[in-house]
Design an enzyme around this catalytic site. Structure first.
Site, PDB file in Angstrom:
ATOM      1  N   SER A  28      -6.208 118.881  54.625  1.00  0.00           N
ATOM      2  CA  SER A  28      -6.367 117.602  53.932  1.00  0.00           C
ATOM      3  C   SER A  28      -7.473 117.682  52.895  1.00  0.00           C
ATOM      4  O   SER A  28      -8.646 117.902  53.233  1.00  0.00           O
ATOM      5  CB  SER A  28      -6.682 116.482  54.929  1.00  0.00           C
ATOM      6  OG  SER A  28      -7.178 115.354  54.236  1.00  0.00           O
ATOM      7  N   GLN A  36      -8.539 115.208  51.271  1.00  0.00           N
ATOM      8  CA  GLN A  36      -9.404 114.032  51.401  1.00  0.00           C
ATOM      9  C   GLN A  36     -10.524 114.308  52.394  1.00  0.00           C
ATOM     10  O   GLN A  36     -11.689 113.970  52.136  1.00  0.00           O
ATOM     11  CB  GLN A  36      -8.583 112.821  51.847  1.00  0.00           C
ATOM     12  CG  GLN A  36      -7.602 112.362  50.769  1.00  0.00           C
ATOM     13  CD  GLN A  36      -6.730 111.208  51.194  1.00  0.00           C
ATOM     14  OE1 GLN A  36      -6.715 110.832  52.372  1.00  0.00           O
ATOM     15  NE2 GLN A  36      -5.982 110.648  50.264  1.00  0.00           N
ATOM     16  N   ASP A  40       2.743 115.029  48.034  1.00  0.00           N
ATOM     17  CA  ASP A  40       3.172 113.709  47.558  1.00  0.00           C
ATOM     18  C   ASP A  40       4.538 113.756  46.882  1.00  0.00           C
ATOM     19  O   ASP A  40       5.126 112.704  46.595  1.00  0.00           O
ATOM     20  CB  ASP A  40       2.126 113.127  46.596  1.00  0.00           C
ATOM     21  CG  ASP A  40       0.823 112.823  47.322  1.00  0.00           C
ATOM     22  OD1 ASP A  40       0.851 112.613  48.558  1.00  0.00           O
ATOM     23  OD2 ASP A  40      -0.233 112.802  46.667  1.00  0.00           O
TER      24      ASP A  40
HETATM   25  C1  S3P Z   1      -5.205 113.258  47.983  1.00  0.00           C
HETATM   26  C2  S3P Z   1      -4.882 114.150  48.965  1.00  0.00           C
HETATM   27  C3  S3P Z   1      -3.625 114.093  49.731  1.00  0.00           C
HETATM   28  C4  S3P Z   1      -2.569 113.267  49.002  1.00  0.00           C
HETATM   29  C5  S3P Z   1      -3.130 111.965  48.502  1.00  0.00           C
HETATM   30  C6  S3P Z   1      -4.280 112.205  47.539  1.00  0.00           C
HETATM   31  C7  S3P Z   1      -6.513 113.380  47.326  1.00  0.00           C
HETATM   32  O1  S3P Z   1      -3.878 113.473  50.980  1.00  0.00           O
HETATM   33  O2  S3P Z   1      -1.458 113.038  49.824  1.00  0.00           O
HETATM   34  O3  S3P Z   1      -2.139 111.214  47.841  1.00  0.00           O
HETATM   35  O4  S3P Z   1      -6.707 112.768  46.246  1.00  0.00           O
HETATM   36  O5  S3P Z   1      -7.364 114.097  47.850  1.00  0.00           O
HETATM   37  P1  S3P Z   1      -4.439 114.327  52.240  1.00  0.00           P
HETATM   38  O6  S3P Z   1      -5.748 114.880  51.884  1.00  0.00           O
HETATM   39  O7  S3P Z   1      -4.542 113.333  53.367  1.00  0.00           O
HETATM   40  O8  S3P Z   1      -3.395 115.369  52.500  1.00  0.00           O
END
Ligand code: S3P
Length: 456
Positions: free
Chosen positions: A195, A197, A342
């Site tokens: 992830s 994020q 995504d």
């Molecule tokens: C994102 C990371 C992804 C993605 C989200 C945006 C980001 O999520 O699906 O739309 O900007 O870091 P995850 O980190 O939960 O996989």
């Protein structure tokens, strides 16, 4: 959107009551298209816009932001950072200017005692605590809409707590989150799920921790935070499979130019690949290799996709040309999943038009997006006539050469609304999308841009 709070409350909007933030449910019909043609630069990258606002707000001094995404999600982020003390000028609350400056709070840190409304923005919900958790004496409460309150935040709370943070989440897992600032200590943390994020949250927390913080990734995820922190002068050290932040450097970002969003471009690329006789040219698209999984997947399926590099900066930029093609099914799994996370709903749509079977596996994370994107994609495409079934960690699609059409409910998920619209253009009878307004989360004006490229 209202002006951000000037009274010590972070975030411009009143905290929503559960279930009170229902959007109006716009319904739009997308008729079958003969073909798609023309040239377009989609709106700015959502992931990079969130990071520009947050890292600009952390930095010491002004950051000039060029081509910020004007969408519901990124307005939530600007509103939050303004409430936390960053100065945004000219003020974008009525109309988003092409360029603006964020004066970061610098070493003084964010304003305390705030209620922050993240709206529908999962990236804001997961990144912001990384910045706030290390400021002793600060107290914040983060909440958002009904969809956000169903999305897990234990994935950030748990490693932040290991760093010494005081974070309370709801029912052990969900927003609202309460953050009580504490001094943090760097850790080495192996992400249980890939992830970006969570990685980004820990890197932001590491900026203020005692000692270095290392994040080990099971597989590569988008690296916009590392790139932007590096450009700002942070002590970022990258190795294969891990990234380390060394605290204590002053951040100065100066300027960020945000490329167009490949996740938005992907709707037109797939539309051109499944509507015969199409050719679309998309300019200034961010083609960071941690985001281009959709291009490799479509190429493998036989789509005509051409990528021509254009002058970029920290982030790579290219012109993408896509055209109608005879597609064949494929298997998408493992390390390719985070690179196209995504866009997987669009892979499922393309698969309906491909010959043979397509399998998407190792994609359990799709259940934790703005909607359960395994259940909702399967329900939506099956309703339009697809041969599609959910599996434990993804889906299986058997191409039948087309889709009949019908109705799609966005479930308040922007990417499902846009998926339904593209399906309509490629279908035999058209698709009525209810909840089309959800597209404004990442792409206000999507329907208008799609109509501009389509000949019906
Ligand atoms: C994102 C990371 C992804 C993605 C989200 C945006 C980001 O999520 O699906 O739309 O900007 O870091 P995850 O980190 O939960 O996989």
């Amino acid at each position: 959107m209202s002006e951000p709070g000037r009274n010590g409350s972070a975030g411009g909007r009143a905290e929503p009551e559960p279930g009170s933030e229902q959007r109006s449910r716009a319904t739009e019909f997308f008729a079958p298209a003969q073909s798609l043609g023309g040239r377009l630069t989609p709106p700015a990258d959502k992931s990079i816009s969130h990071r520009a606002a947050i890292i600009g707000a952390i930095a010491d001094g002004p950051t000039r932001v060029v081509n910020f995404l004007d969408s519901d999600d990124t307005r939530s982020t600007l509103s939050a950072v303004a409430g936390l003390g960053a100065m945004v000028s000219p003020e974008p609350w009525k109309a988003m200017p092409a360029q603006f400056a964020i004066e970061g709070v610098g070493p003084g840190g964010p304003r305390s005692l705030g209620r922050i409304d993240v709206g529908n923005a999962g990236t804001l919900m997961r990144l912001l605590p990384g910045w706030l958790a290390g400021y002793e004496g600060g107290l914040w409460r983060l909440n958002g809409d009904a969809s956000i309150r169903r999305r897990p935040v234990d994935r950030i709370a748990e490693p932040l707590a290991r760093m010494g943070a005081s974070i309370e989440v709801t029912d052990g897992r969900f927003p609202p989150i309460r953050i009580d600032g504490r001094s943090l200590t760097g850790i080495s943390y192996e992400l249980p799920v890939a992830s970006a994020q969570v990685k980004s949250c820990l890197l932001l927390a590491g900026l203020r921790a005692r000692g270095p913080t290392t994040v080990i990734e099971p597989m590569p995820t988008r690296d916009h935070t590392e790139l932007m922190l590096g450009a700002a002068g942070a002590g970022i050290e990258r190795e294969r499979g891990s990234v380390t932040i060394h605290p204590g450097r002053e951040l100065r970002l100066d300027e960020v130019e945000i490329p167009a969003d490949i996740s938005s471009a992907a709707f037109f690329i797939v539309a051109a690949a499944i509507v015969p006789g199409s050719r679309v040219v998309l300019d200034r698209i961010g083609v960071n290799p941690t985001r281009t999984g959709i291009l490799s997947i479509l190429e493998r399926m036989g789509a005509a996709v051409e990528v021509t590099p254009q002058a970029g900066g920290v982030e790579a930029i290219a012109r993408i040309t896509a055209g109608g093609s005879n597609l064949t099914g494929t298997r998408v799994e493992g390390a390719e999943i985070p690179l196209a996370i995504d866009e997987l709903p669009l892979v499922a749509l393309a698969a309906c038009f491909a010959e043979g079977e397509t399998v998407i596996a190792d994609a359990g994370e799709l259940k934790r997006k703005e909607s359960d994107r395994i259940a909702v994609v399967v329900e939506s495409l099956a309703g339009l006539g697809a041969e599609i079934a959910a599996t434990a960690d993804g889906m299986k699609i058997t191409g039948t050469g087309g889709l009949r059409g019908g109705a799609v409910d966005s479930h308040g998920d922007h990417r499902i609304a846009m998926l339904g619209a593209v399906a309509g253009l490629a279908s035999r009878e058209g698709v009525e999308v209810s909840g089309m307004d959800a597209a404004a989360v990442s792409y206000p004006g999507f329907g208008r841009d799609l109509a501009r490229l389509a000949t019906t």
